[in-house]
Design an enzyme around this catalytic site. Structure first.
Site, mmCIF file in Angstrom:
data_model
loop_
_atom_site.group_PDB
_atom_site.id
_atom_site.type_symbol
_atom_site.label_atom_id
_atom_site.label_comp_id
_atom_site.label_asym_id
_atom_site.label_seq_id
_atom_site.Cartn_x
_atom_site.Cartn_y
_atom_site.Cartn_z
ATOM 1 N N SER A 1 3.907 -1.954 10.493
ATOM 2 C CA SER A 1 5.388 -2.355 10.448
ATOM 3 C C SER A 1 5.947 -3.561 10.145
ATOM 4 C CB SER A 1 5.894 -1.875 11.798
ATOM 5 O OG SER A 1 5.362 -0.288 12.064
ATOM 6 N N ASN B 1 1.073 -1.263 0.048
ATOM 7 C CA ASN B 1 -0.013 -0.129 0.093
ATOM 8 C C ASN B 1 0.844 1.317 0.141
ATOM 9 O OD1 ASN B 1 -2.037 2.031 0.522
ATOM 10 N ND2 ASN B 1 -2.128 1.255 2.653
ATOM 11 N N TRP B 2 1.075 1.709 -1.147
ATOM 12 C CA TRP B 2 1.787 3.062 -1.196
ATOM 13 C C TRP B 2 1.454 4.196 -0.631
ATOM 14 C CZ3 TRP B 2 4.435 3.162 -6.604
ATOM 15 C CH2 TRP B 2 5.597 2.195 -6.746
ATOM 16 N N LYS B 3 0.014 4.356 -0.046
ATOM 17 C CA LYS B 3 -0.589 5.445 0.479
ATOM 18 C C LYS B 3 -0.402 6.663 -0.709
ATOM 19 C CE LYS B 3 0.041 3.202 4.953
ATOM 20 N NZ LYS B 3 0.336 3.234 6.295
ATOM 21 N N HIS C 1 -9.009 1.512 5.587
ATOM 22 C CA HIS C 1 -7.797 1.646 6.171
ATOM 23 C C HIS C 1 -8.034 2.641 7.319
ATOM 24 C CE1 HIS C 1 -3.707 2.678 6.894
ATOM 25 N NE2 HIS C 1 -3.458 1.565 6.288
ATOM 26 N N GLU D 1 -6.210 4.956 8.318
ATOM 27 C CA GLU D 1 -6.077 6.228 7.976
ATOM 28 C C GLU D 1 -7.131 6.854 7.365
ATOM 29 O OE1 GLU D 1 -2.375 5.740 5.770
ATOM 30 O OE2 GLU D 1 -1.332 5.226 7.748
ATOM 31 N N GLY E 1 3.018 -1.064 4.408
ATOM 32 C CA GLY E 1 3.039 0.289 4.012
ATOM 33 C C GLY E 1 4.245 0.758 3.555
ATOM 34 N N GLY E 2 5.277 1.187 4.421
ATOM 35 C CA GLY E 2 6.383 1.922 4.177
ATOM 36 C C GLY E 2 7.362 0.925 3.489
ATOM 37 N N GLU F 1 -4.880 -4.539 11.207
ATOM 38 C CA GLU F 1 -3.809 -3.483 11.355
ATOM 39 C C GLU F 1 -4.158 -2.690 12.733
ATOM 40 O OE1 GLU F 1 -2.114 -2.485 7.409
ATOM 41 O OE2 GLU F 1 -3.681 -1.575 7.547
ATOM 42 N N GLY G 1 3.280 2.254 10.676
ATOM 43 C CA GLY G 1 4.241 3.345 10.504
ATOM 44 C C GLY G 1 5.208 3.652 11.695
#
Ligand code: PGA
Length: 239
Positions: free
Chosen positions: A201, A9-11, A88, A90, A222-223, A156, A162
């Protein structure tokens, strides 16, 4: 259930200059999924060459209409996307999405023929208060459609996203086991077949441990999904 599913997931990250990362992922394997920002989906589908499944990070609950700035599930499918992430944390936080909103989006994704990743997870305050099962159970009850065909659940914990912090393997196993029990109680055999991803993470050095737990069918990353090297390292560690 088969081997682990790794979903990136590149957000809100990634310009056209990042497309070679997708091509590199596709050159190495044919089983990764990636959700780039809306702006890159068409180009990402081309870069992936059918070897990385490309998806959206969100969709609107309606197929079309007067909703300036929004993107619908049929629009994602039209670009060649194969899946969509809904709910999600966020979006639940930034956009104030409720369980009912998330469920409506999941239904829209299913109607457009997309596989749908429904995200759930507790905040740190909620975990500290001993409310993990109440929170996650409530999100499952309110966010999942009545037919789980094509649905994947992603657990999650918000405090792990993150942050570089993760639950212990035992904590992950406990929540995944709880989610599985809820799925089976509501959906029977179909609930047994729903894949449950862990997210928060996930890195190359913790993927094997986290993904080795019972009822963990893969990872939402994610990251560490922003470069091919990192996502491929996670996929390799998960085998
Ligand atoms: P992270 O994000 O891997 O950067 O923690 C996970 C997610 O939000 O899906």
């Amino acid at each position: 259930m088969g081997r682990s599913l790794i979903v990136g997931n590149w957000k809100m990250n990634g310009l056209a200059a990042a497309l070679p990362e997708i091509a590199a992922m596709a050159a190495a394997r044919d089983d990764l999924w990636l959700a780039p920002p809306f702006t890159l989906i068409g180009a990402a589908v081309a870069a992936a060459g059918g070897r990385v499944a490309i998806g959206g990070q969100d969709c609107h609950a309606s197929a079309s209409g007067a909703h300036t700035g929004c993107v619908s599930a049929p629009m994602l499918a039209d670009l060649g996307a194969g899946f969509v992430i809904v709910g999600h944390s966020e979006r639940r936080t930034d956009m104030h999405e409720t369980d009912a909103d998330v469920r409506a989006k999941a239904l829209a994704g299913q109607a457009a023929g997309l596989q749908v990743i429904v995200c759930v997870g507790e905040s740190e305050v909620q975990r500290d208060a001993g409310a993990v099962e109440a929170v996650v159970g409530g999100q499952l009850a309110g966010s999942l459609p009545d037919d789980v065909a094509g649905v994947i659940v992603a657990y999650e914990p918000v405090w792990a996203i993150g942050t570089g912090r993760t639950p212990t393997p035992a904590e992950v196993a406990a929540v995944h086991g709880f989610i599985r029990a809820r799925l089976v109680a509501r959906f029977g055999a179909a609930g047994q077949g729903v894949r449950i991803l862990y997210g928060g993470s996930v890195k190359p050095d913790n993927a094997a441990l986290l993904l080795g737990q019972a009822d963990v069918g893969g990872a939402l990353v994610g990251g560490a999904s922003l470069t091919a090297a990192s996502l491929l390292a996670i996929a390799a560690a998960a085998e």
